[in-house]
Enzyme design. Structure first.
Site, PDB file in Angstrom:
ATOM      1  N   ARG A 134      42.235  41.672  38.179  1.00 38.39           N
ATOM      2  CA  ARG A 134      41.466  42.575  37.326  1.00 38.39           C
ATOM      3  C   ARG A 134      40.098  42.009  36.974  1.00 38.39           C
ATOM      4  O   ARG A 134      39.114  42.736  36.877  1.00 38.39           O
ATOM      5  CB  ARG A 134      42.265  42.857  36.064  1.00 38.39           C
ATOM      6  N   CYS A 147      47.294  45.606  36.247  1.00 38.65           N
ATOM      7  CA  CYS A 147      47.402  44.531  35.274  1.00 38.65           C
ATOM      8  C   CYS A 147      48.841  44.467  34.784  1.00 38.65           C
ATOM      9  O   CYS A 147      49.429  45.489  34.451  1.00 38.65           O
ATOM     10  CB  CYS A 147      46.441  44.783  34.121  1.00 38.65           C
ATOM     11  N   LYS A 183      40.965  29.498  31.891  1.00 37.05           N
ATOM     12  CA  LYS A 183      40.862  30.333  33.083  1.00 37.05           C
ATOM     13  C   LYS A 183      39.908  31.499  32.864  1.00 37.05           C
ATOM     14  O   LYS A 183      39.037  31.762  33.694  1.00 37.05           O
ATOM     15  CB  LYS A 183      42.237  30.863  33.484  1.00 37.05           C
ATOM     16  N   ASN A 184      40.041  32.220  31.765  1.00 35.39           N
ATOM     17  CA  ASN A 184      39.206  33.389  31.544  1.00 35.39           C
ATOM     18  C   ASN A 184      37.733  33.033  31.422  1.00 35.39           C
ATOM     19  O   ASN A 184      36.865  33.782  31.871  1.00 35.39           O
ATOM     20  CB  ASN A 184      39.681  34.162  30.318  1.00 35.39           C
TER      21      ASN A 184
END
Length: 193
Positions: free
Chosen positions: A94, A118, A22-23
């Protein structure tokens, strides 16, 4: 889920398809703002953050087409028509701060709202902003909105990160793609994304 109980004693077998990280996907989607050329990403994870990032970049004029079975994504950023990312757009995630550097680098200006909270605690964006300032950007925060300009373009330089932040490293890398000269990032993050 309160707990997970696993009873062993049996041989495991089978096949599991693993999607991309995902990141990494979020950073690659944001990086699509850097080039007017079409981009295709494959093996994207089908998670809400990916869909949120697609909404974020769509506000800048990026066209996207997601093919679900293969989880492939076509992105076209030829005509960026909006350099602002307001709070309603970025508050959900974020990682939306990652659009700041590509918008600034490609267009010489960007206005991006400070990102939402976050779940793992306070995570300021000061390292992102310091990296851009080191490259010659003028950065100011007014009313929760980051105003960044680089009317003469960004300049390659030595960026020293006080801690190896993944997000700040990504910001510096994306900004460096349009910078004049060479950029060196010292104390860069080394995570896979």
């Amino acid at each position: 889920m309160d707990k997970l109980i696993i009873r062993g004693g049996r041989r495991l077998s089978g096949t599991v398809n693993i999607s991309g990280a995902k990141n990494a996907a979020l950073a690659q989607i944001a990086a699509s703002l850097l080039s007017p050329e079409p981009l295709t990403l494959t093996n994207l994870p089908n998670v809400s953050d990916v869909h949120t990032m697609l909404k974020v970049i769509s506000h800048h004029g990026v066209q996207s087409r997601l093919k679900q079975p293969q989880q492939s994504l076509f992105l076209q950023s030829q005509h960026i028509d909006n350099f602002d990312a307001d709070y309603d757009t970025v508050r959900r995630m974020r990682a939306s701060i990652l659009v700041l550097a590509p918008l600034l680098a490609r267009n010489g200006r960007a206005r991006v709202s400070l990102p939402g909270g976050c779940a793992i605690g306070a995570r300021p964006v000061n390292l992102h902003l310091q990296a851009l300032k080191t490259m010659g950007a003028e950065v100011d925060i007014q009313g929760g909105i980051i105003h960044a300009t680089a009317p003469k373009g960004l300049i390659g330089c030595h960026i020293i990160l006080s801690s190896p932040s993944v997000g700040a490293t990504l910001t510096a890398m994306m900004a460096a793609t349009y910078a004049i000269g060479e950029t060196e990032i010292i104390n860069a993050a080394r995570e896979p994304e």
